[in-house]
Each structure stands twice: as C-alpha cells, then as structure tokens.
Design an enzyme around this catalytic site. Structure first.
Site, PDB file in Angstrom:
ATOM      1  CG  ASP A 189     -34.058  89.440  -1.821  1.00 18.23           C
ATOM      2  OD1 ASP A 189     -34.638  90.467  -2.220  1.00 18.23           O
ATOM      3  OD2 ASP A 189     -34.503  88.720  -0.899  1.00 18.23           O
TER       4      ASP A 189
ATOM      5  CD  GLU B  90     -32.930  91.900   4.202  1.00 20.97           C
ATOM      6  OE1 GLU B  90     -33.324  91.398   3.142  1.00 20.97           O
ATOM      7  OE2 GLU B  90     -33.631  92.681   4.878  1.00 20.97           O
TER       8      GLU B  90
ATOM      9  CD  GLU C 269     -37.543  87.871  -5.142  1.00 22.18           C
ATOM     10  OE1 GLU C 269     -37.835  86.671  -5.344  1.00 22.18           O
ATOM     11  OE2 GLU C 269     -38.251  88.816  -5.560  1.00 22.18           O
TER      12      GLU C 269
ATOM     13  CG  HIS D  87     -44.576  91.718  -3.682  1.00 18.89           C
ATOM     14  ND1 HIS D  87     -43.382  91.263  -4.199  1.00 18.89           N
ATOM     15  CD2 HIS D  87     -44.349  91.921  -2.373  1.00 18.89           C
ATOM     16  CE1 HIS D  87     -42.480  91.218  -3.230  1.00 18.89           C
ATOM     17  NE2 HIS D  87     -43.038  91.609  -2.110  1.00 18.89           N
TER      18      HIS D  87
ATOM     19  NE  ARG E 101     -40.430  89.193 -10.862  1.00 20.83           N
ATOM     20  CZ  ARG E 101     -40.543  89.742 -12.070  1.00 20.83           C
ATOM     21  NH1 ARG E 101     -40.751  88.998 -13.116  1.00 20.83           N
ATOM     22  NH2 ARG E 101     -40.448  91.044 -12.230  1.00 20.83           N
TER      23      ARG E 101
ATOM     24  CG  HIS F  97     -46.752  95.235  -5.381  1.00 20.06           C
ATOM     25  ND1 HIS F  97     -46.352  95.447  -6.677  1.00 20.06           N
ATOM     26  CD2 HIS F  97     -45.612  95.181  -4.641  1.00 20.06           C
ATOM     27  CE1 HIS F  97     -45.019  95.502  -6.721  1.00 20.06           C
ATOM     28  NE2 HIS F  97     -44.545  95.358  -5.494  1.00 20.06           N
TER      29      HIS F  97
HETATM   30  C1  UD1 Z   1     -39.684  93.680  -6.831  1.00 17.68           C
HETATM   31  C2  UD1 Z   1     -38.549  92.713  -6.466  1.00 17.68           C
HETATM   32  C3  UD1 Z   1     -38.903  91.880  -5.249  1.00 17.68           C
HETATM   33  C4  UD1 Z   1     -39.348  92.776  -4.101  1.00 17.68           C
HETATM   34  C5  UD1 Z   1     -40.469  93.688  -4.570  1.00 17.68           C
HETATM   35  C6  UD1 Z   1     -40.854  94.650  -3.477  1.00 17.68           C
HETATM   36  C7  UD1 Z   1     -37.182  91.684  -8.234  1.00 17.68           C
HETATM   37  C8  UD1 Z   1     -37.076  90.622  -9.238  1.00 17.68           C
HETATM   38  N1  UD1 Z   1     -38.345  91.764  -7.554  1.00 17.68           N
HETATM   39  O1  UD1 Z   1     -40.784  92.893  -7.263  1.00 17.68           O
HETATM   40  O2  UD1 Z   1     -37.779  91.118  -4.831  1.00 17.68           O
HETATM   41  O3  UD1 Z   1     -39.787  91.963  -3.036  1.00 17.68           O
HETATM   42  O4  UD1 Z   1     -40.018  94.442  -5.708  1.00 17.68           O
HETATM   43  O5  UD1 Z   1     -42.090  95.241  -3.716  1.00 17.68           O
HETATM   44  O6  UD1 Z   1     -36.271  92.454  -8.045  1.00 17.68           O
HETATM   45  N2  UD1 Z   1     -44.822  98.948 -10.661  1.00 17.68           N
HETATM   46  C9  UD1 Z   1     -45.322 100.218 -10.821  1.00 17.68           C
HETATM   47  N3  UD1 Z   1     -44.896 101.201  -9.964  1.00 17.68           N
HETATM   48  C10 UD1 Z   1     -44.048 100.965  -8.950  1.00 17.68           C
HETATM   49  C11 UD1 Z   1     -43.560  99.650  -8.767  1.00 17.68           C
HETATM   50  C12 UD1 Z   1     -43.939  98.657  -9.648  1.00 17.68           C
HETATM   51  O7  UD1 Z   1     -46.097 100.473 -11.713  1.00 17.68           O
HETATM   52  O8  UD1 Z   1     -43.708 101.893  -8.210  1.00 17.68           O
HETATM   53  C13 UD1 Z   1     -45.225  97.890 -11.611  1.00 17.68           C
HETATM   54  C14 UD1 Z   1     -44.580  98.088 -13.002  1.00 17.68           C
HETATM   55  O9  UD1 Z   1     -45.488  97.688 -13.993  1.00 17.68           O
HETATM   56  C15 UD1 Z   1     -43.378  97.134 -12.944  1.00 17.68           C
HETATM   57  C16 UD1 Z   1     -43.996  95.983 -12.150  1.00 17.68           C
HETATM   58  O10 UD1 Z   1     -44.786  96.605 -11.150  1.00 17.68           O
HETATM   59  O11 UD1 Z   1     -42.901  96.754 -14.206  1.00 17.68           O
HETATM   60  C17 UD1 Z   1     -43.036  94.991 -11.565  1.00 17.68           C
HETATM   61  O12 UD1 Z   1     -42.001  95.623 -10.833  1.00 17.68           O
HETATM   62  P1  UD1 Z   1     -40.694  94.722 -10.446  1.00 17.68           P
HETATM   63  O13 UD1 Z   1     -39.793  95.563  -9.612  1.00 17.68           O
HETATM   64  O14 UD1 Z   1     -40.129  94.095 -11.661  1.00 17.68           O
HETATM   65  O15 UD1 Z   1     -41.301  93.526  -9.601  1.00 17.68           O
HETATM   66  P2  UD1 Z   1     -41.960  93.499  -8.168  1.00 17.68           P
HETATM   67  O16 UD1 Z   1     -42.994  92.439  -8.186  1.00 17.68           O
HETATM   68  O17 UD1 Z   1     -42.327  94.852  -7.753  1.00 17.68           O
HETATM   69  N1  UDP Z   2     -44.964  98.851   2.890  1.00 24.52           N
HETATM   70  C1  UDP Z   2     -45.306 100.185   2.644  1.00 24.52           C
HETATM   71  N2  UDP Z   2     -46.516 100.449   2.058  1.00 24.52           N
HETATM   72  C2  UDP Z   2     -47.400  99.466   1.710  1.00 24.52           C
HETATM   73  C3  UDP Z   2     -47.025  98.116   1.959  1.00 24.52           C
HETATM   74  C4  UDP Z   2     -45.797  97.847   2.537  1.00 24.52           C
HETATM   75  O1  UDP Z   2     -44.540 101.102   2.954  1.00 24.52           O
HETATM   76  O2  UDP Z   2     -48.482  99.779   1.189  1.00 24.52           O
HETATM   77  C5  UDP Z   2     -43.643  98.566   3.487  1.00 24.52           C
HETATM   78  C6  UDP Z   2     -43.592  97.569   4.631  1.00 24.52           C
HETATM   79  O3  UDP Z   2     -43.747  98.203   5.899  1.00 24.52           O
HETATM   80  C7  UDP Z   2     -42.207  96.948   4.474  1.00 24.52           C
HETATM   81  C8  UDP Z   2     -41.951  97.018   2.981  1.00 24.52           C
HETATM   82  O4  UDP Z   2     -42.875  97.957   2.461  1.00 24.52           O
HETATM   83  O5  UDP Z   2     -41.195  97.742   5.101  1.00 24.52           O
HETATM   84  C9  UDP Z   2     -42.156  95.670   2.334  1.00 24.52           C
HETATM   85  O6  UDP Z   2     -42.176  95.793   0.947  1.00 24.52           O
HETATM   86  P1  UDP Z   2     -42.626  94.630  -0.021  1.00 24.52           P
HETATM   87  O7  UDP Z   2     -43.564  93.725   0.693  1.00 24.52           O
HETATM   88  O8  UDP Z   2     -43.100  95.270  -1.277  1.00 24.52           O
HETATM   89  O9  UDP Z   2     -41.256  93.882  -0.351  1.00 24.52           O
HETATM   90  P2  UDP Z   2     -40.431  92.709   0.359  1.00 24.52           P
HETATM   91  O10 UDP Z   2     -40.152  93.108   1.757  1.00 24.52           O
HETATM   92  O11 UDP Z   2     -41.257  91.464   0.251  1.00 24.52           O
HETATM   93  O12 UDP Z   2     -39.213  92.588  -0.478  1.00 24.52           O
END
Ligand code: UD1
Ligand code: UDP
Length: 383
Positions: free
Chosen positions: A100, A122, A136, A218, A220, A251
């Site tokens: 999602d 999924e 999502e 994390h 939103r 995160h």
């Molecule tokens: C995203 C997904 C969410 C998922 C989550 C898993 C969307 C809208 N959101 O949310 O569904 O549950 O990932 O973790 O698709 N950033 C870094 N390095 C990284 C990753 C993120 O610096 O490796 C920072 C960056 O500033 C980036 C921000 O996090 O712009 C947000 O990343 P984004 O993927 O937009 O949103 P998440 O909250 O990570």
């Molecule tokens: N996870 C990881 N390192 C971390 C925290 C979580 O590898 O420091 C793994 C966790 O075991 C799970 C996945 O990341 O498999 C979940 O990711 P996240 O919570 O970011 O996203 P969501 O599942 O909510 O989309």
C-alpha cells in the site's frame, strides 16, 4: 520450447523490500521459465539498502528517487514518469507490486498503462476508513482496482476483496510473504558462518537483567500531536519502570526524528538508535518483553515470535492478531499507552494471554504459491 514469461518486481520502501525479497529469490530460481528483473524506486534509500544487502539483491533498475522530507505529489508523479521507459523497454508480462505504499500505487498505475498483468502481493487489507492509515488505505484500494492477480494473505483479506466485487478466480490466498522472510532471516542468522557486526554492537546496549520494551513508529497520521503523545507516554513508562529498558530504532523520516530526539534524548533507560538491519531487528524482537509500534509488518511478525504488541493506531487492517489476542489497539492517547503497558508489565495473566505463539499470517510458503500460480497462468500480456 515455450517463451519465457517476463517478470518485473517493483518496490521502494523497507517493508516492501523485506516482503518482496523472498519472492525475488523464488522467481529468480525458476530461470528456465521466467526472466525476472527488479526495479527499486528507492522511495526509501538507507532503510531500503539495508534490506537489499541482507537478502543479497542487486536491482536491475534503481530510480533513486528519495528526497529529504519528500511529498506525496512529486513522489507519485516521479515514479510513474520514471517507470515508463523501463516498462517500454523490458515489456514485462507481469508486474509485481506490494501492499500500500506510494511506490505500489504509482507502479501499479504505470503497469496498467503498459498493458502488463498486475500481481498484487498482500492484497485485500482494508480498514474501510479512507484516512486511516493515510494514504495507505486508498493506495491499496487503487492497486486493487487495476490488479489481475490478488495474492491475499488471509481469508479475511480475500473476503474484503469479494465485498468489492473482485472476481473470485482472481484471488489466491497465499499467506503473507513476511513469514517467508522471517524464516529466511532466522535460518541465515543461525548459520554458524553468519557474522553480524550490528548484532554484536546491540549486545553491548541490551541489559539482560531488565525487561526490554521495543518501540517503532512512523505513520503519517501520527505526525505532529500523535508523536508528541507517544513520546510523553514513553517518557512516563521509563520513569515509572526503572527495571525496564526502552530501545527505540528511530525511523529516518524527519517528522519522526525531530520530536523523538527532542523529547526523549537524555533519559537513562530510553535508548534511541538508528533503524536496524532486518536480522538485527528480528534478533531484538526475540529478546523483547513487549513491542509498542504503529507498524503494519511488526503486527504480522510478532505472533510468530509470541510477543505482545500494543499498536499505536485507532484502526488496523490486520484483524487476525487482534482476534487471537497478540495485538491490542491503544491509539496515540498518552494514558492508554501507559495504562496498557503497565497492565502487561504487572499482570502476569494478561501477559501470558498475549504472548502465545501462533501463525495467523502464514506458513512460510507464500512465495511458492505465488510462483506456482503464475507458472500455471497461460496468458502473456503482450500477445
Ligand atoms: C513510507 C510509506 C508507508 C510505509 C513506510 C515504511 C507511503 C506514503 N508511505 O512511509 O506506507 O509504512 O514507508 O517505513 O508510501 N527517509 C530517509 N531515509 C530512508 C527512508 C526515509 O531519510 O531510508 C526520510 C526522507 O527524508 C524521506 C522521509 O523519510 O523523504 C519520508 O519517506 P516516505 O517514504 O515518504 O514516508 P515514510 O514515512 O517512510
Ligand atoms: N524493521 C527493521 N528495522 C527496524 C525496524 C523495523 O528491519 O529498525 C522491519 C520489521 O521487522 C518489519 C518492517 O521493518 O518487517 C516494518 O517496517 P515499517 O514499520 O517501517 O513499515 P510498515 O510495516 O508499517 O509498512
């Protein structure tokens, strides 16, 4: 000889990578039948690369799209635009997307434009609340509209799709690939040749004489006041329970980093650390007493590990673990988070009820079912 089917697997964030990694391996193993390529959008960068390293996946295409504090509008547009030449050049028969995220939604639209068959891994998770989780719930509904093969993890996710009039012969219950990933990780970590520096470092911060509370967050919809409440609750839990340690891999989203480091730095029994690689995180989940999170994937992994989870959300698209008692929804109200944590710490019966081992999300063979289904599918998109 039959023409090989062409697969393109697209993902971009940490959880998609974890859950698609075993499918990449399973499809690549069938190289007599398939040509399989991997495209990462790199919606996440460091957190995605950690997963690719562990699963030893070398993508064929890396769109490298992540920007600091990115927004949904440009990310969506960039993914669709950047996928166009790849889809036109490779002409996949099947495009696989997961769950999602913005990557999944945008890639499914691009794949639909290209004429490929769309495989949704999924599929069918729903809260039926447009704003929770945001964005999502709408992302996965959109993916569902263009999908040809809905790989639903459970009977309840299949039922959700049937309610939306998805034809039943396009829905295949497979279990969740997260259990395949968990099994892969456990096997690799238990191999005598496997050495993980991060796990060695973690050993120096884990105090085995204390109960470990593991935290992640994390979402939103929790940004802003939600995270302030979460941090205040964690602070209170830390103060009331000096015999507990809270370990929180934070995160990298700046909307999470800022409140968490501002409000929780300097508290002795709260350890704020960088996001962990998957095997280290699984290792830490195994050591934890309670997990407090708003994560989707962790709700699925915890029942297999027998760990109670307090979910800091008002809704969940994963009702199975709530029904079987491993998961309680506590929302982001400070008092609810503190009260439910105290109950688990102080009431042995409540704790025992929640810490039973069970596997509502799969048996570790989800990828095999997906691959077999595609192997037995006759139609190719571009014929
Ligand atoms: C995203 C997904 C969410 C998922 C989550 C898993 C969307 C809208 N959101 O949310 O569904 O549950 O990932 O973790 O698709 N950033 C870094 N390095 C990284 C990753 C993120 O610096 O490796 C920072 C960056 O500033 C980036 C921000 O996090 O712009 C947000 O990343 P984004 O993927 O937009 O949103 P998440 O909250 O990570
Ligand atoms: N996870 C990881 N390192 C971390 C925290 C979580 O590898 O420091 C793994 C966790 O075991 C799970 C996945 O990341 O498999 C979940 O990711 P996240 O919570 O970011 O996203 P969501 O599942 O909510 O989309």
């Amino acid at each position: 000889m039959n023409q090989k089917k062409k697969n393109l697997i697209v993902f971009g964030t940490r959880p998609e990578a974890i859950k698609m990694a075993p499918l990449v391996k399973a499809l690549q193993e069938k190289s007599d039948n398939f040509i399989t390529k991997v495209c990462i959008t790199a919606q996440h960068r460091e957190m995605l690369d950690q997963v690719l390293d562990f699963f030893e996946i070398d993508p064929d295409y890396d769109l490298n799209l992540m920007k600091p504090n990115q927004n949904l509008y440009t990310l969506t547009a960039d993914i669709i635009t950047e996928l166009k030449p790849i889809l036109e050049d490779f002409q996949p028969d099947y495009v696989y997307v997961h769950g999602d995220t913005t990557t999944s939604m945008s890639a499914s639209i691009a794949a639909f434009y290209s004429g490929a068959k769309i495989c949704h891994v999924e599929a069918g998770l729903r809260t039926f609340n447009k704003l929770s989780p945001f964005p999502e719930e709408i992302n996965r509904s959109i993916v569902g509209r263009v999908t040809d093969f809905h790989f639903a993890p459970t009977a309840s996710s299949k039922a959700n799709l049937l309610k939306e009039n998805v034809p039943e012969d396009g829905i295949i219950i497979t279990g969740n690939t997260v259990i395949d990933a968990l099994n892969f990780s456990t096997k690799k970590v238990n191999d005598s040749e496997f050495v993980d520096d991060e796990i060695e470092q973690l050993k120096s911060i884990v105090d085995s004489s204390k109960k470990l509370i593991l935290v992640t967050g994390h979402r939103r919809e929790n940004h802003g006041q939600g995270f302030i409440n979460i941090c205040e609750a964690l602070k209170e839990i830390a103060i009331i329970n000096p015999d507990c340690d809270i370990i929180y891999p934070v995160h990298l989203n700046p909307n999470v980093q800022k409140p968490v480091y501002e409000l929780l730095s300097g508290i002795e029994n709260i350890k704020l650390i960088q996001p962990l690689s998957y095997p280290s995180f699984v290792w830490l989940m195994n050591l934890s007493y309670i997990i407090i999170t708003d994560s989707g994937g962790i709700q699925e992994e915890a029942p297999s590990l027998g760990k109670p989870v307090l979910v800091m959300r008002d809704t969940t698209e994963r009702p199975e673990a709530v029904e079987t008692g491993t998961v309680i929804l506590v929302g982001t109200d400070k008092n609810s988070i503190v009260d439910e944590t105290q109950k688990l710490l102080n009431d042995t019966n409540a704790y025992t009820q929640m810490s039973k081992l069970h596997n509502p999300y799969g048996d570790g063979f989800a990828c095999e079912r997906i691959v077999n289904h595609i192997l037995n599918t006759k139609n190719l998109a571009h014929q």
